[in-house]
Design an enzyme around this catalytic site. Structure first.
Site, PDB file in Angstrom:
ATOM      1  N   SER A  22      14.498  12.807 -27.837  1.00 43.71           N
ATOM      2  CA  SER A  22      13.166  12.365 -27.523  1.00 43.71           C
ATOM      3  C   SER A  22      12.300  11.646 -28.525  1.00 43.71           C
ATOM      4  O   SER A  22      12.354  11.823 -29.734  1.00 43.71           O
ATOM      5  CB  SER A  22      12.283  13.408 -26.906  1.00 43.71           C
ATOM      6  N   LYS A  43      17.888   6.485 -20.801  1.00 48.02           N
ATOM      7  CA  LYS A  43      16.910   6.538 -21.531  1.00 48.02           C
ATOM      8  C   LYS A  43      15.456   6.184 -20.784  1.00 48.02           C
ATOM      9  O   LYS A  43      15.541   5.135 -20.228  1.00 48.02           O
ATOM     10  CB  LYS A  43      17.024   5.276 -22.602  1.00 48.02           C
ATOM     11  N   GLU A  95      25.564   3.882 -22.501  1.00 47.84           N
ATOM     12  CA  GLU A  95      26.876   4.484 -22.642  1.00 47.84           C
ATOM     13  C   GLU A  95      26.723   5.719 -23.215  1.00 47.84           C
ATOM     14  O   GLU A  95      25.756   5.992 -24.386  1.00 47.84           O
ATOM     15  CB  GLU A  95      27.641   3.564 -23.667  1.00 47.84           C
ATOM     16  N   ASP A 140      15.844  -1.186 -37.670  1.00 53.92           N
ATOM     17  CA  ASP A 140      15.567   0.229 -37.515  1.00 53.92           C
ATOM     18  C   ASP A 140      16.833   1.091 -38.015  1.00 53.92           C
ATOM     19  O   ASP A 140      17.097   2.223 -37.530  1.00 53.92           O
ATOM     20  CB  ASP A 140      14.968   0.800 -36.446  1.00 53.92           C
ATOM     21  N   LYS A 142      19.726   3.127 -39.627  1.00 51.37           N
ATOM     22  CA  LYS A 142      19.313   4.426 -40.403  1.00 51.37           C
ATOM     23  C   LYS A 142      20.569   5.572 -40.002  1.00 51.37           C
ATOM     24  O   LYS A 142      20.764   5.185 -38.693  1.00 51.37           O
ATOM     25  CB  LYS A 142      18.123   4.837 -40.213  1.00 51.37           C
ATOM     26  N   ASN A 145      20.294   6.492 -36.320  1.00 49.31           N
ATOM     27  CA  ASN A 145      20.488   5.411 -35.220  1.00 49.31           C
ATOM     28  C   ASN A 145      22.099   4.927 -35.498  1.00 49.31           C
ATOM     29  O   ASN A 145      22.293   4.034 -34.740  1.00 49.31           O
ATOM     30  CB  ASN A 145      19.587   4.321 -35.225  1.00 49.31           C
ATOM     31  N   ASP A 162      19.653   2.405 -30.308  1.00 49.68           N
ATOM     32  CA  ASP A 162      18.323   2.236 -30.366  1.00 49.68           C
ATOM     33  C   ASP A 162      17.815   1.000 -30.926  1.00 49.68           C
ATOM     34  O   ASP A 162      17.428   0.787 -32.120  1.00 49.68           O
ATOM     35  CB  ASP A 162      17.684   3.497 -31.517  1.00 49.68           C
ATOM     36  N   THR A 181      11.462   3.040 -40.928  1.00 50.11           N
ATOM     37  CA  THR A 181      11.182   4.181 -41.549  1.00 50.11           C
ATOM     38  C   THR A 181      11.247   4.093 -42.868  1.00 50.11           C
ATOM     39  O   THR A 181      12.151   3.410 -43.414  1.00 50.11           O
ATOM     40  CB  THR A 181      12.649   5.180 -40.966  1.00 50.11           C
TER      41      THR A 181
HETATM   42  C1  LIG Z   1      25.183  13.524 -27.183  1.00 49.94           C
HETATM   43  C2  LIG Z   1      23.745  12.671 -27.566  1.00 49.94           C
HETATM   44  C3  LIG Z   1      22.915  13.552 -28.430  1.00 49.94           C
HETATM   45  C4  LIG Z   1      21.459  12.792 -28.740  1.00 49.94           C
HETATM   46  C5  LIG Z   1      21.396  11.614 -28.316  1.00 49.94           C
HETATM   47  C6  LIG Z   1      22.671  10.831 -27.693  1.00 49.94           C
HETATM   48  C7  LIG Z   1      23.896  11.366 -27.119  1.00 49.94           C
HETATM   49  C8  LIG Z   1      22.040   9.510 -27.559  1.00 49.94           C
HETATM   50  C9  LIG Z   1      22.606   8.251 -26.885  1.00 49.94           C
HETATM   51  C10 LIG Z   1      21.561   7.246 -26.876  1.00 49.94           C
HETATM   52  C11 LIG Z   1      20.619   7.212 -27.471  1.00 49.94           C
HETATM   53  C12 LIG Z   1      19.670   5.723 -27.562  1.00 49.94           C
HETATM   54  C13 LIG Z   1      19.856   8.323 -28.073  1.00 49.94           C
HETATM   55  C14 LIG Z   1      20.783   9.430 -28.171  1.00 49.94           C
HETATM   56  N1  LIG Z   1      20.356  10.531 -28.701  1.00 49.94           N
HETATM   57  C15 LIG Z   1      19.182  11.169 -29.352  1.00 49.94           C
HETATM   58  C16 LIG Z   1      19.406  11.125 -30.713  1.00 49.94           C
HETATM   59  C17 LIG Z   1      19.804   9.984 -31.226  1.00 49.94           C
HETATM   60  N2  LIG Z   1      19.178   9.565 -32.886  1.00 49.94           N
HETATM   61  C18 LIG Z   1      22.488   6.283 -26.137  1.00 49.94           C
HETATM   62  O1  LIG Z   1      22.313   5.154 -25.991  1.00 49.94           O
HETATM   63  N3  LIG Z   1      23.654   6.648 -25.783  1.00 49.94           N
HETATM   64  C19 LIG Z   1      23.668   8.318 -26.281  1.00 49.94           C
HETATM   65  O2  LIG Z   1      24.683   8.856 -25.671  1.00 49.94           O
END
Ligand SMILES: Cc1ccc2c(c1)c1c3c(c(C)cc1n2CCCN)C(=O)NC3=O
Length: 279
Positions: A22, A43, A95, A140, A142, A145, A162, A181
């Site tokens: 989040s 998302k 995805e 962004d 890092k 991401n 992201d 960041t």
């Molecule tokens: C298994 C897992 C755990 C955390 C995830 C995701 C998948 C994840 C995903 C994505 C994004 C934008 C954030 C996500 N996050 C949040 C942390 C990303 N820095 C996404 O686009 N696909 C993901 O699986």
């Protein structure tokens, strides 16, 4: 104004699962497509009800992120499957990337071997090079991401995620933005100068430094100190962390951590650098 698929209740099509992450934007949750059983990442973006509201995202920013993602189909960039809009929420169906963040991978291993780092950097550069070929900057980049397609698989794929701060440059456009960041932003962002895709190349230099040493080159005790270090280009390859690092790897980083964005090497030039592509 872009029109997304109207859906009063996204749960009609998707079973909503656990929270994956989040942020200021809202939440990312695992979702299961009822019709096929396939798993995706949803998302969930709260949209501001009025211009004066501080809660949620401005719709035009969501539209920009969707337009950017629709232009980027690449194996090293997370894929956008669908977009739905209900009353005050937009849901991006993305995805599902289940290998975790590169950040956690580094944390568990402290630092990587050069051959591991090179493999990761090649894939990051392929994704970033594709983005830049479409005049899109991520802004962004890092380790948080950059995610891995599968846990620890020997040939795990890198996925860049992201694109909330991404920007597609129009010909001749001057673009400035004071976000990102602190550890990863270049001098031109701090100085509020016109930006280019070279912003991402500075971030790639910082990420490479971290992959090889586990340390962040400009990190200070406070964000202000970090920003001062960046402006002063105050970093070094200390013996404790870089004694075993090749001269080629250091040369690669030095060609990215260049104050003048016009002198920084591009993603395509990085892919031809002898550290990445030995003669
Ligand atoms: C298994 C897992 C755990 C955390 C995830 C995701 C998948 C994840 C995903 C994505 C994004 C934008 C954030 C996500 N996050 C949040 C942390 C990303 N820095 C996404 O686009 N696909 C993901 O699986």
């Amino acid at each position: 104004m872009a029109v997304f698929n109207k859906l009063d209740n996204v749960e009609d099509l998707y079973e909503i699962g656990e929270v994956l992450g989040s942020g200021h934007f809202g939440q990312v949750r695992e979702v299961r497509e009822r019709a096929t059983g396939a798993h995706w990442a949803g998302k969930f973006l709260k949209i501001r009800k009025c211009a004066s509201s501080r809660l949620g995202m401005e719709r035009k920013n969501v539209e920009r992120e969707v337009e950017v993602l629709q232009a980027l189909q690449h194996p090293n960039i997370m894929a956008l499957k669908d977009v739905f809009e209900s009353r005050a929420e937009v849901v991006l169906v993305l995805e599902l990337i289940s290998g975790g963040e590169l950040f956690d991978f580094i944390a568990e291993k402290e630092n990587l071997t050069e051959s591991e780092a090179i493999e990761f950097m090649k894939q990051i550069l392929l994704g970033v090079g594709f983005m830049h070929s479409k005049q899109i900057g991520h802004f962004d980049l890092k380790p948080e991401n950059i995610m891995l397609s599968a846990k620890m698989a020997p040939n795990t794929d890198i996925k860049i995620i992201d694109f909330g701060l991404a920007h597609r440059f129009q010909p001749g456009e001057e673009y400035k933005c004071m976000s990102g960041t602190p550890q990863y932003i270049p001098p031109e962002v701090i100085n509020y100068e016109p930006l280019s895709t070279a912003v991402d190349m500075w971030s790639i230099g910082v990420i490479t430094y971290i992959l090889l040493s586990g340390m962040s080159p400009f990190q200070g005790d406070t964000d202000e100190e970090t920003l001062r270090n960046i402006i002063a280009l105050n970093y070094k390859f200390d013996d404790h962390h870089f004694s075993m690092t090749s001269a080629m790897a250091k040369d690669f980083i030095q060609k990215l951590l260049v104050k003048d964005q016009n002198e920084r090497i591009t993603a395509q030039e990085c892919l031809q650098h002898p550290w990445i592509k030995p003669l």
